[in-house]
Scaffold this motif. Structure first.
Motif, short mmCIF file in Angstrom:
data_model
loop_
_atom_site.label_atom_id
_atom_site.label_comp_id
_atom_site.label_asym_id
_atom_site.label_seq_id
_atom_site.Cartn_x
_atom_site.Cartn_y
_atom_site.Cartn_z
N ASP A 207 0.85 -1.19 0.00
CA ASP A 207 0.00 0.00 0.00
C ASP A 207 0.89 1.24 0.00
N GLN A 340 0.20 -9.99 -9.19
CA GLN A 340 0.08 -8.83 -10.08
C GLN A 340 1.26 -8.75 -11.06
N PRO A 345 -2.10 -8.62 -13.75
CA PRO A 345 -1.82 -7.29 -13.17
C PRO A 345 -3.04 -6.64 -12.52
N ASN A 346 -4.22 -7.12 -12.84
CA ASN A 346 -5.43 -6.51 -12.28
C ASN A 346 -5.98 -7.26 -11.05
N GLN A 348 -7.02 -8.34 -7.53
CA GLN A 348 -7.33 -7.65 -6.27
C GLN A 348 -7.64 -8.67 -5.19
N THR A 349 -7.10 -8.44 -4.03
CA THR A 349 -7.41 -9.31 -2.90
C THR A 349 -8.79 -8.93 -2.33
N VAL A 350 -9.32 -9.79 -1.46
CA VAL A 350 -10.64 -9.51 -0.89
C VAL A 350 -10.55 -8.34 0.10
#
Lengths: 452, 129
Positions: A207, A340, A345-346, A348-350
């Motif tokens: 992040d 990724q 690359p797209n 997303q984790t939950v």
């Protein structure tokens, strides 16, 4: 007649010399098991709330705060438990000579007051510089309310002695805690500045806010039991590879497929155990909440409560030290970063990935210790217990029901796979570490047996 | 004599039935109270996870474009988190106290608590979509 008069006078004289005219009754027992644990459970709930609201209490720091409070409660009360031994002399570098000596057993401490004073003092010390005025007030209020209630059942002199002993134990454990390497870590939980190691297999930020990982020196903290570090030494993670046929790649693909195909139930499980954004008192707090619930529903006395919180506290502190050692020994890339880069690359984790390396899972390690300790305290050893975990109801989750503690810990570990947060090896090896630590805490310390 | 016994049995049965009826009414009332609070908590949970997700997506997009998180944005994130933490804490406190009080006074056994959970969930399904 004269003789009779002399005899009567002699008897009267003797009677006049006696200072205690009432008949002496045999002393009633004054065991810790004679006291209710209600007030201690309330302390633990308050600690959960304070962890949530106090800056810098992230998972390792929270494990330490809960752990030392548990240790303090036990150490303050052990002399009122039949055949109990102090932790001093049994745990790493806590020397008996540094501990206050309880008064002889014929001095009837009010064990509720002893524990109340010890826990209140330790909580103020643990959150110290970041404790808000409002939370300090809550601690003081709870301490006073308990004291006032207990005073109705004892004398002022014994109350003073009880408080004095509790506070002396808290001071001694606090001084012990200062030298453990984690003291004041809540003031700089990321130990910044810190330069993470680099490499193709290494952790990278997940992040934009946390560009360095959490508590990178936590493994240097002094464990409560040195032997726990041996029991909690996981096997090396699978060799890093981007080859599609490699085991490592397969583990990443398994995370990817899991997240893509999660059922609504699995998404809920992920969030339930995530100890979710901005709301809960970290995984350790969740497990302490489960302990609190178990103590309440089994009508456990203060005796079982102080033993239980100390067992869990010691195990949680060491679980985080051991887990963080593994994390920084290997500094393994998180699934989200790997996927990724090499798969999608797209992706997303939950839920968000926490800012520290993957191997092993902190959740799995810490629930592993919980599993072993709950199994010891609340079952005949088989772990079978029907528990409805209601600890997350307050945060908007339906209760979750389990019939065995191992099934509960397995679900917690699995939740990190469902969330896309961990590889399967992180979870399974984390569980093994936690179970090893939990078992070792139960066997390496001489705990009182058959506590009520 | 037989008539007296019969009347006694009838009265006894009525008393037991009315007692059960009262318990059922109390259960429904308690479940209603708890469901109202839990519904609020579930809605807040959804909001919290959505906010966390929004923050995550914003940070991801910054990271992808190799842009740093500004101090102002960072402060904004902290403020959002703090606000949710406080709101969640207040509600969590209320729920915990309500549940503790209900369990201490009315629902003592695991079976009674299970019954209470089920009754609450039933109300939640109706009122909390």
């Amino acid at each position: 007649m004269k003789r009779l008069l002399c005899f009567a006078l002699f008897v009267a004289l003797l009677a006049g010399c006696t200072t205690t005219p009432e008949v002496v009754e045999p002393a009633k027992t004054n065991n810790v098991s004679d006291y209710s644990a209600d007030f201690l459970r309330e302390w633990m709930k308050l600690e959960c709330r304070i962890v949530k609201e106090t800056a810098g209490f992230l998972p390792p720091q929270a494990s330490r705060a809960f752990g030392y409070v548990g240790i303090t409660a036990y150490e303050a009360a052990y002399s009122g438990i039949a055949n109990a031994k102090p932790l001093a002399g049994q745990i790493n570098r806590l020397l008996p000579a540094t501990m206050p000596v309880p008064l002889p057993l014929n001095v009837r401490y009010h064990w509720g007051m002893v524990v109340n004073a010890a826990v209140a003092d330790m909580m103020r010390k643990m959150f110290d510089k970041n404790l808000s005025a409002a939370n300090l007030e809550k601690i003081n209020q709870m301490e006073t309310a308990n004291y006032t209630a207990f005073l109705k059942t004892t004398s002022k002199i014994l109350a003073d002695e009880s408080v004095k002993h509790g506070q002396a134990v808290a001071q001694a454990i606090y001084e012990y805690s200062i030298t453990d390497g984690g003291h004041d870590s809540y003031l700089n939980p990321f130990s910044r500045p810190f330069t993470p190691v680099t490499g193709v297999d290494k952790w990278v930020p997940t992040d934009a806010k946390n560009l360095t990982p959490l508590s990178p020196y936590w493994q240097k903290c002094r464990p409560i039991l040195t032997s726990n570090m041996t029991y909690a030494n996981p096997v090396k993670p699978l060799e890093f590879s981007t080859e599609k046929t490699s085991e490592f790649y397969k583990q990443a693909v398994a995370v990817y497929n899991q997240v893509k195909n999660n059922t609504p139930e699995q998404v809920e499980i992920t969030k339930f155990w995530a100890d979710d954004p901005f709301a809960t008192c970290t995984p350790t707090g969740h497990t302490f909440n489960i302990m609190t619930q178990l103590l309440e529903e089994t009508n456990a006395t203060l005796e079982k409560a102080v033993v239980g919180y100390a067992m869990l506290g010691i195990a949680e502190i060491d679980a985080f030290i051991a887990c963080w050692k593994a994390k920084y020994d290997y500094s393994l890339i998180r699934p989200v970063s790997y996927i990724q880069k090499y798969i999608d690359p797209n992706f997303q984790t939950v839920i968000g990935t926490p800012a520290f390396p993957a191997y092993t899972s902190g959740h799995a390690t810490e629930i592993g210790v919980g599993e072993r300790i709950f199994t010891k305290l609340f079952t005949n050893g088989d772990g079978n217990y029907t528990i409805t975990d209601r600890s997350q109801v307050q945060h908007g989750f339906a209760p979750r029901k389990f019939t065995n503690f191992a099934a509960m810990s397995q679900e917690c570990a699995n939740s990190r796979l469902y969330g896309g947060i961990h590889y399967e090896m992180d979870n399974q090896n984390g569980l093994l570490m936690g179970r090893g630590i939990g078992n070792n805490v139960l066997s390496a310390i001489q705990w009182p047996q058959n506590v009520k | 004599m037989k008539v007296k016994i019969l009347i006694g049995v009838c009265l006894g049965s009525l008393a037991v039935m009315s007692c059960q009826k009262m318990d059922q009414t109390q259960l429904e009332k308690d479940a209603q109270l708890m469901a109202k609070l839990e519904c609020e908590a579930r809605q807040l949970k959804e909001e919290r996870f959505k906010a966390a997700n929004d923050i995550r997506l914003m940070e991801d997009s910054l990271a992808k474009n190799k842009l740093p998180l500004s101090a102002a944005k960072s402060a904004e994130i902290d403020s959002v988190k703090e606000s949710y933490t406080l709101r969640t804490g207040v509600l969590a406190d209320k729920i915990t106290k309500t549940m503790d009080s209900l369990f201490a006074n009315s629902y003592h056994t695991p079976e009674e608590r299970q019954q209470f959970d089920e009754a609450t969930e039933k109300v939640l399904l109706k009122i909390c979509q």
